[in-house]
Design a protein around this motif. Sequence first.
Motif, short mmCIF file in Angstrom:
data_model
loop_
_atom_site.label_atom_id
_atom_site.label_comp_id
_atom_site.label_asym_id
_atom_site.label_seq_id
_atom_site.Cartn_x
_atom_site.Cartn_y
_atom_site.Cartn_z
N ASN A 1 0.83 -1.21 0.00
CA ASN A 1 0.00 0.00 0.00
C ASN A 1 0.87 1.26 0.00
O ASN A 1 0.60 2.21 -0.73
N LEU B 1 -7.41 -7.87 -1.15
CA LEU B 1 -6.83 -6.60 -0.69
C LEU B 1 -5.71 -6.15 -1.63
O LEU B 1 -5.59 -4.97 -1.95
N ILE C 1 -5.59 -2.64 -3.82
CA ILE C 1 -4.49 -1.67 -3.77
C ILE C 1 -3.95 -1.38 -5.17
O ILE C 1 -3.83 -0.23 -5.58
N ARG D 1 -6.42 0.25 -7.68
CA ARG D 1 -6.62 1.68 -7.40
C ARG D 1 -5.60 2.50 -8.20
O ARG D 1 -5.94 3.49 -8.84
N GLN E 1 1.26 4.07 -2.83
CA GLN E 1 0.99 5.49 -2.53
C GLN E 1 2.10 6.41 -3.02
O GLN E 1 1.85 7.52 -3.48
C1 LIG Z 1 -4.22 1.59 1.80
O1 LIG Z 1 -3.99 2.91 2.24
C2 LIG Z 1 -5.11 3.76 2.11
C3 LIG Z 1 -4.69 5.16 2.48
O2 LIG Z 1 -3.90 5.19 3.62
C4 LIG Z 1 -6.22 3.23 3.00
O3 LIG Z 1 -7.35 4.06 2.87
C5 LIG Z 1 -6.56 1.81 2.57
O4 LIG Z 1 -7.53 1.28 3.43
C6 LIG Z 1 -5.35 0.94 2.59
N1 LIG Z 1 -5.70 -0.34 2.01
C7 LIG Z 1 -5.34 -1.50 2.56
C8 LIG Z 1 -5.81 -2.72 1.87
O5 LIG Z 1 -4.67 -1.58 3.55
#
Ligand SMILES: *[C@@H]1O[C@H](CO)[C@@H](O)[C@H](O)[C@H]1NC(C)=O
Length: 286
Positions: A122, A177, A181, A184, A126
């Motif tokens: 993640n 999951l 990620i 996205r 980002q």
């Molecule tokens: C990844 O990071 C985003 C932003 O911090 C968060 O909203 C999201 O839930 C995270 N996704 C996972 C699968 O951890």
Amino acid sequence: MDSGDSSHSLLSGRHSEMGSHYIVESGIYMSSFAAAIFVAALVTIGVLLLTLLIALTVMLESCQSSHSGVFEQVRTSDQDDYCNTFAFHAELNNLEADEFPTICKQHTLQYINKGRFLRELNLTVQVAESYFSTMTPSNDGLDVILMDVDDIFLLEIAYNGSSALHWSNEDENMRHLVHMIVSRLLIKLQASSWSVSFFTRRSMRNKNATIASLTSAGYGEWFSLIMRSDDELLMENWEYISGRRMQLRDQGFRIASVISSRMDALQGPCLGKRNFKLASPIYYKV
Ligand SMILES: *[C@@H]1O[C@H](CO)[C@@H](O)[C@H](O)[C@H]1NC(C)=O
Ligand SMILES: *[C@@H]1O[C@H](CO)[C@@H](O)[C@H](O)[C@H]1NC(C)=O
Ligand SMILES: *[C@@H]1O[C@H](CO)[C@@H](O)[C@H](O)[C@H]1NC(C)=O
């Protein structure tokens, strides 16, 4: 002399008399009072000393246990650091899982099980997102982003293909999951009109199966899908992948970025202006 002396001595005698009287009187008076104070003080000091002793004992014990706790933490974090460093070394050199030191086996299990892989994935995604949020491709469609679909997009293929592990088949939630990620990022890039090309180390002979896997994993659209031709089967991965980048450049494409979880895709000529190494699960098969 005498008179002066006598008056002096009288004075001093009276003084001393008064003084001695005072001393004697007050001495008697003080001693009974002091005795009481003395006893009280002794008792108080005794109690205080006992309290101090108990407090010290307790503090020493808690200090000892917290000290050993800190010590444990230092030791496990040392080991974590070592295993992280080794994992990086293993990725850099394409080491096999069985080359991992035994003390890192637990660490590698925890990397997947305790969610660190997902968190790192993640975070690495980002970093890429925030970079691309400041960029726009030119209108000619020649700005291309190359995305590695092995490991991350096609978790189950990676593990079926190599000597490994079935956690991705067992853990649908994890796969879901991972998909959330990376898709996205993919959706954002495609929405910003980047030409996103996929590449895989698999042979062109598996094209239909690969397309089916990509589609069923939820990655339905791509600008092009780069796969190994028969001529490239014997090449090293980095050689095949960088060769394809050179072909793209010769066709007039500008490689904005290479995004991959594996080092072999991030070596050789014609890399992007900015490349992204995603967290990789591949070296954590134990
Ligand atoms: C990844 O990071 C985003 C932003 O911090 C968060 O909203 C999201 O839930 C995270 N996704 C996972 C699968 O951890
Ligand atoms: C991967 O392995 C599982 C069982 O181990 C199997 O059901 C599945 O079909 C395999 N996938 C591919 C693409 O070979
Ligand atoms: C792949 O699919 C196409 C049709 O979409 C078919 O013509 C071709 O024979 C398939 N190839 C293999 C190896 O199955």
